[in-house]
Enzyme design. Sequence first.
Site, PDB file in Angstrom:
ATOM      1  N   GLY A 152      -0.040  -3.117  -1.447  1.00 45.57           N
ATOM      2  CA  GLY A 152      -0.013  -2.956   0.009  1.00 45.57           C
ATOM      3  C   GLY A 152       0.892  -1.806   0.444  1.00 45.57           C
ATOM      4  O   GLY A 152       0.682  -1.206   1.503  1.00 45.57           O
TER       5      GLY A 152
ATOM      6  N   ALA B  28       2.312  -5.975  -0.849  1.00 41.28           N
ATOM      7  CA  ALA B  28       2.335  -7.113   0.065  1.00 41.28           C
ATOM      8  C   ALA B  28       3.257  -8.157  -0.537  1.00 41.28           C
ATOM      9  O   ALA B  28       3.483  -8.173  -1.754  1.00 41.28           O
ATOM     10  CB  ALA B  28       0.926  -7.652   0.237  1.00 41.28           C
TER      11      ALA B  28
ATOM     12  N   GLU C 111      -2.538  -4.862  -8.204  1.00 44.22           N
ATOM     13  CA  GLU C 111      -3.115  -6.169  -7.841  1.00 44.22           C
ATOM     14  C   GLU C 111      -3.905  -6.781  -8.986  1.00 44.22           C
ATOM     15  O   GLU C 111      -3.917  -7.997  -9.179  1.00 44.22           O
ATOM     16  CB  GLU C 111      -4.039  -6.034  -6.621  1.00 44.22           C
ATOM     17  CG  GLU C 111      -3.317  -5.842  -5.296  1.00 44.22           C
ATOM     18  CD  GLU C 111      -3.069  -4.399  -4.933  1.00 44.22           C
ATOM     19  OE1 GLU C 111      -3.021  -3.540  -5.854  1.00 44.22           O
ATOM     20  OE2 GLU C 111      -2.906  -4.110  -3.729  1.00 44.22           O
TER      21      GLU C 111
ATOM     22  N   GLU D 157      -1.240   1.105   0.138  1.00 43.95           N
ATOM     23  CA  GLU D 157      -2.208   1.048   1.253  1.00 43.95           C
ATOM     24  C   GLU D 157      -1.549   1.476   2.565  1.00 43.95           C
ATOM     25  O   GLU D 157      -2.158   2.178   3.376  1.00 43.95           O
ATOM     26  CB  GLU D 157      -2.796  -0.370   1.362  1.00 43.95           C
ATOM     27  CG  GLU D 157      -3.766  -0.641   0.222  1.00 43.95           C
ATOM     28  CD  GLU D 157      -4.178  -2.101   0.117  1.00 43.95           C
ATOM     29  OE1 GLU D 157      -3.278  -2.970   0.153  1.00 43.95           O
ATOM     30  OE2 GLU D 157      -5.372  -2.362  -0.015  1.00 43.95           O
TER      31      GLU D 157
HETATM   32  N1  CAA Z   1       6.433  -9.265  -3.155  1.00 49.61           N
HETATM   33  C1  CAA Z   1       7.547 -10.027  -3.093  1.00 49.61           C
HETATM   34  N2  CAA Z   1       8.715  -9.686  -3.703  1.00 49.61           N
HETATM   35  C2  CAA Z   1       8.745  -8.521  -4.388  1.00 49.61           C
HETATM   36  C3  CAA Z   1       7.635  -7.687  -4.490  1.00 49.61           C
HETATM   37  C4  CAA Z   1       6.426  -8.095  -3.833  1.00 49.61           C
HETATM   38  N3  CAA Z   1       5.314  -7.334  -3.817  1.00 49.61           N
HETATM   39  N4  CAA Z   1       7.961  -6.610  -5.253  1.00 49.61           N
HETATM   40  C5  CAA Z   1       9.249  -6.776  -5.599  1.00 49.61           C
HETATM   41  N5  CAA Z   1       9.739  -7.933  -5.084  1.00 49.61           N
HETATM   42  C6  CAA Z   1      11.084  -8.473  -5.222  1.00 49.61           C
HETATM   43  C7  CAA Z   1      11.326  -9.053  -6.603  1.00 49.61           C
HETATM   44  O1  CAA Z   1      10.809 -10.367  -6.687  1.00 49.61           O
HETATM   45  C8  CAA Z   1      12.825  -8.983  -6.693  1.00 49.61           C
HETATM   46  O2  CAA Z   1      13.351 -10.056  -5.951  1.00 49.61           O
HETATM   47  P1  CAA Z   1      14.595 -10.940  -6.559  1.00 49.61           P
HETATM   48  O3  CAA Z   1      15.735  -9.951  -6.706  1.00 49.61           O
HETATM   49  O4  CAA Z   1      14.832 -11.982  -5.520  1.00 49.61           O
HETATM   50  O5  CAA Z   1      14.117 -11.439  -7.867  1.00 49.61           O
HETATM   51  C9  CAA Z   1      13.177  -7.712  -5.943  1.00 49.61           C
HETATM   52  O6  CAA Z   1      12.023  -7.414  -5.142  1.00 49.61           O
HETATM   53  C10 CAA Z   1      13.441  -6.534  -6.865  1.00 49.61           C
HETATM   54  O7  CAA Z   1      12.321  -6.402  -7.735  1.00 49.61           O
HETATM   55  P2  CAA Z   1      12.457  -6.345  -9.347  1.00 49.61           P
HETATM   56  O8  CAA Z   1      13.671  -7.055  -9.787  1.00 49.61           O
HETATM   57  O9  CAA Z   1      11.137  -6.804  -9.922  1.00 49.61           O
HETATM   58  O10 CAA Z   1      12.648  -4.780  -9.557  1.00 49.61           O
HETATM   59  P3  CAA Z   1      12.208  -3.912 -10.810  1.00 49.61           P
HETATM   60  O11 CAA Z   1      12.770  -2.557 -10.591  1.00 49.61           O
HETATM   61  O12 CAA Z   1      12.525  -4.590 -12.063  1.00 49.61           O
HETATM   62  O13 CAA Z   1      10.609  -3.817 -10.709  1.00 49.61           O
HETATM   63  C11 CAA Z   1       8.506  -3.461  -9.592  1.00 49.61           C
HETATM   64  C12 CAA Z   1      10.024  -3.155  -9.639  1.00 49.61           C
HETATM   65  C13 CAA Z   1       7.830  -2.861 -10.825  1.00 49.61           C
HETATM   66  C14 CAA Z   1       7.960  -2.799  -8.342  1.00 49.61           C
HETATM   67  C15 CAA Z   1       8.294  -5.002  -9.557  1.00 49.61           C
HETATM   68  O14 CAA Z   1       9.130  -5.560  -8.551  1.00 49.61           O
HETATM   69  C16 CAA Z   1       6.894  -5.402  -9.276  1.00 49.61           C
HETATM   70  O15 CAA Z   1       6.056  -5.342 -10.176  1.00 49.61           O
HETATM   71  N6  CAA Z   1       6.589  -5.831  -8.027  1.00 49.61           N
HETATM   72  C17 CAA Z   1       5.287  -6.312  -7.633  1.00 49.61           C
HETATM   73  C18 CAA Z   1       4.311  -5.150  -7.456  1.00 49.61           C
HETATM   74  C19 CAA Z   1       2.951  -5.680  -7.075  1.00 49.61           C
HETATM   75  O16 CAA Z   1       2.306  -6.379  -7.816  1.00 49.61           O
HETATM   76  N7  CAA Z   1       2.472  -5.304  -5.878  1.00 49.61           N
HETATM   77  C20 CAA Z   1       1.177  -5.733  -5.370  1.00 49.61           C
HETATM   78  C21 CAA Z   1       1.312  -6.951  -4.498  1.00 49.61           C
HETATM   79  S1  CAA Z   1      -0.257  -7.657  -4.020  1.00 49.61           S
HETATM   80  C22 CAA Z   1      -0.801  -6.695  -2.716  1.00 49.61           C
HETATM   81  O17 CAA Z   1      -0.165  -5.738  -2.332  1.00 49.61           O
HETATM   82  C23 CAA Z   1      -2.120  -7.119  -2.093  1.00 49.61           C
HETATM   83  C24 CAA Z   1      -2.690  -6.254  -1.034  1.00 49.61           C
HETATM   84  O18 CAA Z   1      -3.460  -5.344  -1.287  1.00 49.61           O
HETATM   85  C25 CAA Z   1      -2.431  -6.457   0.396  1.00 49.61           C
END
Ligand code: CAA
Length: 259
Positions: A110, A67, A133, A113
């Site tokens: 998400g 998400a 998460e 999910e």
């Molecule tokens: N939300 C918003 N932006 C996100 C995102 C997310 N879930 N995941 C990645 N992005 C964005 C990053 O911020 C980045 O943007 P910028 O270039 O503007 O900085 C872009 O996507 C590329 O990501 P990374 O530079 O971080 O890429 P990476 O290869 O180094 O890492 C990753 C990849 C490990 C997936 C890392 O992006 C990450 O950890 N993302 C978050 C994963 C996460 O925590 N997901 C759970 C979200 S909460 C949820 O989903 C709740 C629910 O149940 C509904």
Amino acid sequence: MNRTFEYINAGMENGIGFVELNRPKVLNAINRQMVSEILSAFEQFDRDSEVKVILLSGKGRAFAAGADIDEMANDSAIDFELLNQFTDWDRIAVVKKPIIGAVQGFALGGGFEMALCCDMLFASDDAEFGFPEVNLAVMPGAGGTQRLTKLIGKTRAMEWLMTGDRMSAKEAQRLGIINRVVARELLMEETKKFAARLAKQPPLSLRLIKESVHKAVDYSLYEGMQYERKNFSLLFASEDQKEGMNAFIEKRKPDYKGK
Ligand code: CAA
């Protein structure tokens, strides 16, 4: 498809309704509007008799990395309650046509999910699934704790949910989460081939099989058996049942109409 979307691409070809998540710069992070667009496309495909099967995929290097964290970071509990944003996710679960997911790269939070909302999953060999998460001091909110537990059991689900570790495509297949692992460059081709095969199956059978399998997850065995039996009987009201059985007897290929 008579709508243009901001965060997804949608289209139809050869009986397959395609939905592609389209925010590749943020690894297809799923914001609220994207969910409502996915639902809207799915519901249109569900009503369109030309569409037999739905294929969900993501553009770029990830299926979806979760998400949209930026969108929800400053929300309050009351915002979530009033937005009631997960209702759209519930409605995805009642789409009648089969949904096949093609997952490459990350399917996290998400994104995982959303993959679990699909009926069957193909993944590329570099796919990674997980619920990170917990690393953000929250937990899944769109069905992760429920769907993963029902799929792989309590003790395994606890571990993946509490550590936030990522599982490889191979591991996800071993756990029964995904159907096939294929080389990344072949993912769409193989998933389309499979979708095309299902698109030729009798649509009413697919519809009632899907419904019955979903009930198997929620009902007791006895209730599920009753439900299955009613659906079995119901199919004998269809023209396709007569066509299927007559074609067998007459040693010819059936021509199904979905009626
Ligand atoms: N939300 C918003 N932006 C996100 C995102 C997310 N879930 N995941 C990645 N992005 C964005 C990053 O911020 C980045 O943007 P910028 O270039 O503007 O900085 C872009 O996507 C590329 O990501 P990374 O530079 O971080 O890429 P990476 O290869 O180094 O890492 C990753 C990849 C490990 C997936 C890392 O992006 C990450 O950890 N993302 C978050 C994963 C996460 O925590 N997901 C759970 C979200 S909460 C949820 O989903 C709740 C629910 O149940 C509904």
